[in-house]
Write a protein that holds these residues in place. Structure first.
Motif, short mmCIF file in Angstrom:
data_model
loop_
_atom_site.label_atom_id
_atom_site.label_comp_id
_atom_site.label_asym_id
_atom_site.label_seq_id
_atom_site.Cartn_x
_atom_site.Cartn_y
_atom_site.Cartn_z
N TYR A 185 0.69 -1.16 -0.18
CA TYR A 185 -0.05 0.14 0.02
C TYR A 185 0.86 1.30 0.00
O TYR A 185 1.89 1.18 0.63
CB TYR A 185 -0.93 0.02 1.24
N LEU A 225 1.91 5.17 0.89
CA LEU A 225 1.70 6.07 1.91
C LEU A 225 2.07 7.42 1.38
O LEU A 225 3.14 7.60 1.35
CB LEU A 225 2.40 5.32 3.17
N MET A 283 -2.90 11.66 0.03
CA MET A 283 -3.87 10.97 1.28
C MET A 283 -4.10 11.83 2.42
O MET A 283 -5.11 11.49 3.10
CB MET A 283 -3.34 9.38 1.41
N TYR A 303 -5.03 5.64 8.59
CA TYR A 303 -5.86 5.01 8.31
C TYR A 303 -5.46 3.57 7.55
O TYR A 303 -5.70 2.71 7.96
CB TYR A 303 -7.00 5.84 7.68
N SER A 304 -4.65 4.00 6.64
CA SER A 304 -4.14 2.92 5.70
C SER A 304 -3.10 2.04 6.27
O SER A 304 -3.30 0.67 6.42
CB SER A 304 -3.50 3.20 4.32
N LYS A 337 -4.95 0.09 8.95
CA LYS A 337 -5.86 -1.01 8.75
C LYS A 337 -5.01 -2.17 8.05
O LYS A 337 -5.23 -3.28 8.16
CB LYS A 337 -6.51 -0.18 7.53
N HIS A 338 -3.76 -1.83 7.31
CA HIS A 338 -3.07 -3.05 6.78
C HIS A 338 -2.02 -3.57 7.31
O HIS A 338 -1.32 -4.57 6.74
CB HIS A 338 -2.59 -2.53 5.30
N TYR A 367 -3.70 2.19 -7.15
CA TYR A 367 -3.52 1.80 -5.78
C TYR A 367 -4.39 1.18 -4.98
O TYR A 367 -5.83 1.26 -5.17
CB TYR A 367 -3.83 3.44 -5.15
N ASP A 405 -5.58 0.98 -2.17
CA ASP A 405 -6.38 1.58 -1.23
C ASP A 405 -7.60 2.01 -2.02
O ASP A 405 -8.84 2.22 -1.58
CB ASP A 405 -5.81 2.73 -0.46
N HIS A 443 -5.64 9.88 -6.32
CA HIS A 443 -5.53 8.97 -5.17
C HIS A 443 -6.84 9.44 -4.39
O HIS A 443 -7.25 10.33 -4.14
CB HIS A 443 -4.64 8.93 -3.98
N PHE A 446 -8.61 9.01 -1.59
CA PHE A 446 -8.70 9.50 -0.46
C PHE A 446 -8.72 11.38 -0.15
O PHE A 446 -9.36 11.63 0.38
CB PHE A 446 -7.28 9.16 0.39
#
Length: 442
Positions: free
Chosen positions: A53, A55, A60, A67-68, A71-72, A255, A257, A422, A424
């Motif tokens: 993912y 960053l 973002m 958050y990403s 979450k991952h 992406y 995400d 992206h 986000f």
């Protein structure tokens, strides 16, 4: 929870090689990449078996990267940096760089330095990176391209004596260990024939020369409060909507995400191949991401059944969104460096040509205006517009130095252009695109 950032003193220092070696060595790794890059994450996925993912603080925002990452994350999270540790947009220390991201996520940094041509001066180099921003926790150093263990011990002694930062090991100078720039720039991970072999060699070398226990100690993170779920209010907003995603060797730049956010919004994703499939899937919106259409021009141009199916979808009011390589495919055609032209989907009144070099004047982060809506984007392409027709352009792009231009070609319910979005930081733009498809669906 464990995690760290693997950063370099500059581009080409070998951080991708070291990152992939560490990702191959540890178990249950969550790989991440700082910045907008699509290539390195495909190699991370190949190495770890897990999705990688991006960053990116510019694309973002702080809440988005938190958050990403949360979450991952898995047993250990390894974040590969971009360029040099402090390199970003401008010279502010809050410039979306690897160092900036490490501070936002409160992650320790392991710095990769190059042994070539250095003795005691290597300590001055590391000390400079330590002192530029005391808020950045440089917790260890790995030395790359080391000719002998004796040289490593001498360099290690200098770094630890003058900087107080521990050395965690080294990788020897060996051309067989590195992933060449031609692989990273032109081929996808599953196309590199010897990547499995390189992975095995890297893993063995790292076990011999790098202190993995020390890295694990550095990577132990303090427990923090859970971040706010920033997408809870749009969960299942578009249940029943179907989005077709172009996925094959020509189109692979997405992406992760973005795709997961669409699914969280209740959307069913259906993958299709403009190279192999004979017709488009039954969907409400077609999404053509970036990739390498220029490498598969004959296959794309000769798949007439698919192109006819796509044209019928467009003419009947179907919604289509394309980015970069997807935009190139939706144009009239693509001209190669040899001046040979291949017809493409012919849904946009413009054509493109390959240039053989990065289109530097448009490269990088941009602000996007889409009508009254504002967002963030990134451009990176080796082609440019060849012939421009009369289609409306709906994106107004602006760089931080004030330069502006128009992109985002619109034809009926099709919007396509060079910018990568992206979602986000572009939720309003995304929702406007989806709302159009939703109305047709109803």
């Amino acid at each position: 929870m464990k995690g760290f950032v693997l950063a370099g003193t500059r581009s080409g220092i070998g951080k991708t090689t070291v990152s992939m070696g560490l990702m191959a060595t540890f178990e249950d790794v969550a790989p991440f990449k700082v910045g907008p890059d699509y290539i390195d994450p495909s190699f991370h996925k190949f190495i770890t078996g897990n999705k990688s993912y991006n960053l990116d603080l510019f694309l973002m925002g702080e809440e988005g990267v938190k958050y990403s990452f949360e979450k991952h994350s898995k047993e250990i999270s390894i974040v590969e940096g971009v360029m040099g540790l402090y390199d970003g947009l401008g010279n502010s220390l809050d410039n979306y760089s690897t160092a900036h991201l490490s501070r936002v996520l409160n992650l320790p940094v392991i710095l990769v330095v190059d042994a070539a041509g250095k003795s005691t001066s290597i300590a001055a180099e590391v000390l400079g990176y330590k002192n530029l921003d005391s808020r950045v926790n440089i917790a260890g150093v790995i030395i790359n391209k080391v000719n002998s263990e004796k040289l490593y011990e001498m360099l290690k002694d200098a770094i630890e004596n003058y900087t107080g930062i521990p050395c965690l090991g080294y990788l020897k100078k060996d051309e067989n260990l590195g992933i060449s720039s031609r692989h990273l720039g032109l081929l996808q991970a599953d196309e590199v024939e010897d990547l499995k072999e390189k992975k095995a060699i890297l893993k063995e070398e790292i076990k011999k020369t790098i202190d993995l226990k020390k890295i694990e100690e550095i990577a132990n993170l303090e427990k923090s409060e859970k971040n706010i779920d920033i997408f809870k209010n749009i969960e299942n907003l578009y249940v029943g909507l179907k989005v077709g995603v172009a996925k094959d060797k020509a189109f692979s730049f997405y992406y992760e995400d973005n795709l997961e956010l669409l699914q969280r919004m209740g959307i069913e994703l259906i993958e299709f191949s403009p190279i192999k499939d004979k017709k488009i899937p039954e969907v409400d919106l077609l999404y053509f991401g970036g990739g390498y259409p220029e490498n598969y021009l004959e296959d794309l141009s000769n798949n007439k059944d698919f192109l006819n199916s796509l044209k019928e979808f467009h003419e009947s009011g179907g919604h289509i969104y394309g980015e970069c390589g997807g935009f190139m495919y939706l144009s009239q055609g693509i001209k190669t460096l040899e001046q040979k032209s291949y017809s493409m989907a012919q849904l946009i009144d413009c054509s493109v040509k390959m240039t053989g070099r990065l289109f530097i004047s448009r490269f990088g982060y941009v602000d996007v205006a889409f009508g009254e809506l504002n967002g963030k984007a990134h451009e990176f392409h080796y082609s440019t517009i060849d012939e421009i027709g009369s289609d409306e352009r709906v994106f107004k792009l602006r760089k931080s130095d004030g330069r502006e231009w128009l992109c985002g070609y619109k034809n009926k319910n099709l919007i396509a252009g060079y910018p990568h979005l992206h979602f986000f930081k572009n939720l309003d733009i995304l929702k406007q695109i989806l709302e159009g498809a939703k109305k047709c669906h109803i």
